[in-house]
Design a protein around this motif. Structure first.
Motif, short mmCIF file in Angstrom:
data_model
loop_
_atom_site.label_atom_id
_atom_site.label_comp_id
_atom_site.label_asym_id
_atom_site.label_seq_id
_atom_site.Cartn_x
_atom_site.Cartn_y
_atom_site.Cartn_z
N ALA A 114 50.61 54.28 45.99
CA ALA A 114 49.19 53.92 45.87
C ALA A 114 49.02 52.93 44.73
N LEU A 115 48.00 52.06 44.86
CA LEU A 115 47.70 51.05 43.85
C LEU A 115 46.24 51.17 43.44
N TYR A 116 46.00 51.20 42.12
CA TYR A 116 44.64 51.25 41.57
C TYR A 116 44.42 49.97 40.77
N LEU A 117 43.43 49.18 41.17
CA LEU A 117 43.10 47.94 40.49
C LEU A 117 41.82 48.13 39.71
N GLY A 118 41.88 48.02 38.41
CA GLY A 118 40.71 48.21 37.56
C GLY A 118 41.08 47.84 36.13
N GLY A 119 40.61 48.63 35.19
CA GLY A 119 40.95 48.39 33.79
C GLY A 119 39.75 47.99 32.97
N ARG A 120 40.02 47.28 31.87
CA ARG A 120 38.96 46.94 30.93
C ARG A 120 38.13 45.75 31.40
N GLY A 121 38.66 44.95 32.31
CA GLY A 121 37.93 43.82 32.86
C GLY A 121 37.59 44.04 34.31
N ASP A 122 37.03 43.02 34.95
CA ASP A 122 36.68 43.09 36.36
C ASP A 122 37.74 42.33 37.15
N PRO A 123 38.53 43.01 37.99
CA PRO A 123 39.60 42.32 38.72
C PRO A 123 39.10 41.18 39.60
N CYS A 124 37.81 41.19 40.00
CA CYS A 124 37.29 40.11 40.84
C CYS A 124 37.20 38.79 40.08
N LEU A 125 37.23 38.85 38.75
CA LEU A 125 37.20 37.62 37.96
C LEU A 125 38.56 36.94 37.93
N ALA A 126 39.61 37.64 38.31
CA ALA A 126 40.95 37.05 38.46
C ALA A 126 41.18 36.84 39.96
N GLU A 127 40.41 35.93 40.54
CA GLU A 127 40.36 35.80 42.00
C GLU A 127 41.72 35.58 42.63
N ASP A 128 42.47 34.58 42.16
CA ASP A 128 43.76 34.27 42.78
C ASP A 128 44.73 35.45 42.68
N SER A 129 44.78 36.08 41.51
CA SER A 129 45.67 37.23 41.33
C SER A 129 45.26 38.39 42.23
N LEU A 130 43.95 38.62 42.34
CA LEU A 130 43.46 39.71 43.18
C LEU A 130 43.80 39.48 44.64
N VAL A 131 43.55 38.26 45.13
CA VAL A 131 43.85 37.95 46.53
C VAL A 131 45.33 38.12 46.81
N LYS A 132 46.18 37.60 45.92
CA LYS A 132 47.63 37.71 46.11
C LYS A 132 48.08 39.17 46.11
N THR A 133 47.51 39.96 45.21
CA THR A 133 47.88 41.38 45.11
C THR A 133 47.47 42.13 46.37
#
Length: 645
Positions: free
Chosen positions: A75-94
């Motif tokens: 399982a993968l959890y994407l979150g943390g101290r920032g908003d993952p949607c602000l790292a658009e290219d990294s989020l899409v690739k992940t």
């Protein structure tokens, strides 16, 4: 020392779970960035580490994670101290890689930055859970608390609703997450209506920092009476509407009604019910999760632990199995936990219970390996392993054998071969013939530690990962090897039938029988010679008030019967007795109903065997450690109660 304390303080247990034999982490928590939306100053939850700057996960580090770590987690959890949607290219690739590998994703975001590119891939990716951080149900309060508009979130929720109506399946489940402050706790009922209106599955309430911030004051520390009243009122409403209202940590709801100073609970100092001293702390993060922040740091958990390594210049395997994490794990289980552990509110408090000798079936979402974590080994449907697994059992002097009831998963790629390692040194290979339950018998080593824990490691020939899933198989319970039971036996009371067949022992489940209920009767055998004819087993149940002639002392004309007979063909892997070779170990399971006309009371259980088709010619008992008469061995006594299911 007995029970759970003996279990947890065993050197064998501590050695194993602080060694490099534990499996790869099941869950990856990944932080893509520490950036937050411009103008956003949403209240930070209690467990969030403060960001020391603005960082984005580098492209090289992300590539390493996506190729060397992601394919091997569950399982993968994407979150943390920032908003993952602000790292658009990294989020899409992940998300693209997670979809390729079949890894289910949970995405946590403030919902303010869903670009067209992210929205499109969201519908096509393996995102199963979408968590939106929303701290108010209306524009004015949202701006006051968070410093940003609610409108972008509302617009996205409309798109989500429209897409859900056009798609029959494959849509992520929506969950809302609220950080409770002085300004929004009374708006909880309105936020629940907002969640229901947008078809969210749950609303999660999280405490904010306990610091005395004049702008964002914790509702649980400074407005507890109001918080309790609103939450309990909302709980009733959620029950009526079939909506999940949750807290994080989960036991916060229990603590609200029992803990005088909620800050002591949230800072990890008191259990959810301080009036009882039978609570102990439990944690799975440092065994089952790995946390990677936007700087490439590996963190032991989501608390305030310092980093234990950095994957920009170290391999993940060297960190995960490195000395620093090994020491943290060992210190935790031996009672010398760090100050970070002692102050962590996210640990689960649980009651002390004696460790059971049997791993009973039943748990749809349970990996066998953390059996040490669920120390009481509660009754579950079944347990399974898609990787290395381990069970610890209490051994006494008479225990000479370990038995494991396992089978292949009903999945094309499920392994049928593997090995069982006893106490980390005796290896017993196995090969499963089919997807039917098989019971393996393993002799225990005579290592001079009779009164100690026995560890059984079950290791499939190959580990299965999410990438092995096909389109028809989406349930992780189908993967790997399934385990229905693991237990210890002594075979102290054997019964030998005509120097051909040995009854080693038996087991019944449940232990308490009920009229009109079902009983599972397991018998364990070993062949001495190859039988010429197939054998059937006779079970004879006699009420203890029945005399030797078979007549009951119950009143004449009673419709209750005081005896019961049942027989079954003895089979192994679908083959009857005449097909077995000498020395074969057999574990047979037989299900039979308790008749509704049976008289309640204590019944003696007798067992005999006879050639199929010739029930009057019982096989002679040539030697027996049990009482026997007329070639029927007395197994024991069972109480059958009146209560019906």
């Amino acid at each position: 020392m007995a029970g759970i304390e003996a279990f947890e303080k065993s050197e064998r247990y501590a050695d194993y779970i602080s060694s490099d034999r534990i499996p790869f982490p099941a869950k990856l928590n990944l932080e893509l960035t520490t950036r937050r939306s411009e103008g956003c100053h949403c209240p930070l939850p209690l467990i969030t580490r403060p960001a020391t700057g603005i960082f984005d996960l580098s492209a090289d580090t992300l590539d390493y994670i996506l190729t060397s770590i992601l394919p091997y987690v569950q399982a993968l959890y994407l979150g943390g101290r920032g908003d993952p949607c602000l790292a658009e290219d990294s989020l899409v690739k992940t998300l693209e890689c997670a979809t390729d590998f079949g890894v289910p994703v949970t995405l946590e975001t403030h919902g303010l930055n869903f670009s067209k590119k992210i929205t499109e891939i969201l519908w096509q990716s393996s995102v199963q859970n979408l968590i939106l951080n929303i701290n108010a149900p209306n524009e004015d309060t949202h701006r006051k608390i968070c410093g940003c508009s609610l409108n972008p979130i509302v617009d996205f929720l409309k798109k989500l609703s429209e897409h859900r109506q056009s798609q029959s399946n494959g849509m992520p489940e929506l969950h809302l997450r609220m950080t409770a402050t002085r300004d929004n706790i009374e708006l909880l009922p309105d936020l629940m209506k907002f969640a229901n209106l947008n078809q969210a599955m749950s609303l999660i309430i999280v405490p904010m920092s306990l610091a005395n911030d004049p702008d964002k004051i914790s509702a649980f520390r400074y407005h507890r009476d109001t918080a309790e009243e609103v939450i309990y009122r909302s709980l009733i409403e959620s029950e009526l509407k079939g909506f999940r209202l949750e807290t994080e940590p989960p036991q916060l709801l229990d603590a609200l009604g029992a803990v005088d100073d909620i800050q002591l609970f949230l800072s990890g100092q008191v259990p959810p019910d301080p009036q009882h001293d039978d609570y102990i702390r439990d944690c799975s993060c440092i065994w089952s999760h790995t946390f990677i922040d936007a700087e490439g740091n590996i963190l032991p958990c989501q608390g305030n632990f310092p980093a234990v390594g950095n994957i920009t210049h170290q391999s993940f395997q060297n960190i995960w199995y490195g000395n620093q994490l090994k020491a943290i794990r060992r210190n935790y289980v031996t009672g010398f936990g760090s100050s970070e552990c002692l102050a962590c509110h996210n640990l689960i408090w649980r009651k002390k219970r004696a460790a059971k000798h049997i791993v009973n079936p039943v748990d749809p979402n349970y990996f066998l390996f953390p059996g040490w974590l669920d120390l009481e080994l509660e009754e579950r449907d079944f347990r399974f392993t898609s990787d290395r697994a381990v069970v610890f059992l209490n051994r006494s002097k008479q225990h000479l054998f370990a038995l494991a009831q396992i089978r292949k998963g009903p999945f094309e790629g499920s392994p049928g071969k593997g090995k069982i390692i006893i106490n980390n040194h005796e290896v017993h290979p196995f090969e499963l013939q089919s997807s039917q339950w098989e019971t393996l018998e393993i002799p225990l080593p005579d290592d001079g530690k009779a009164d100690d824990l026995v560890s059984l490691e079950i290791i499939p020939e190959k580990a299965l990962r999410p990438i092995h899933l096909n389109q028809e198989t989406t349930d992780y319970r189908n993967l790997g090897i399934k385990v229905s039971g693991v237990w210890l036996e002594s075979w102290e009371k054997k019964v030998v039938f005509a120097q051909q067949l040995v009854l080693l022992g038996y087991d019944v489940s449940p232990e308490a029988w009920e009229i009109d209920g079902d009983v599972v009767f397991r018998t364990f055998w070993r062949t001495l010679t190859q039988a010429e004819r197939d054998i059937k087993v006779l079970l004879d149940f006699q009420h203890e008030d029945t005399d030797e002639s078979g007549r009951s002392d119950s009143k004449k004309g009673s419709i209750r019967v005081t005896s019961l007979q049942s027989d079954f063909l003895l089979e192994h892997r679908g083959l009857p007795t005449s097909n077995w070779q000498a020395g074969t170990f057999i574990a047979h399971e037989y299900l039979f109903p308790v008749p509704d006309k049976l008289k309640p009371g204590h019944y003696r259980i007798h067992l005999g065997v006879y050639p199929e088709g010739d029930p009057k010619k019982r096989v002679k008992i040539s030697r027996s450690d049990r009482e026997h008469r007329d070639n029927l061995a007395l197994l024991g006594t069972v109480l059958i109660s009146q209560q019906k299911r």
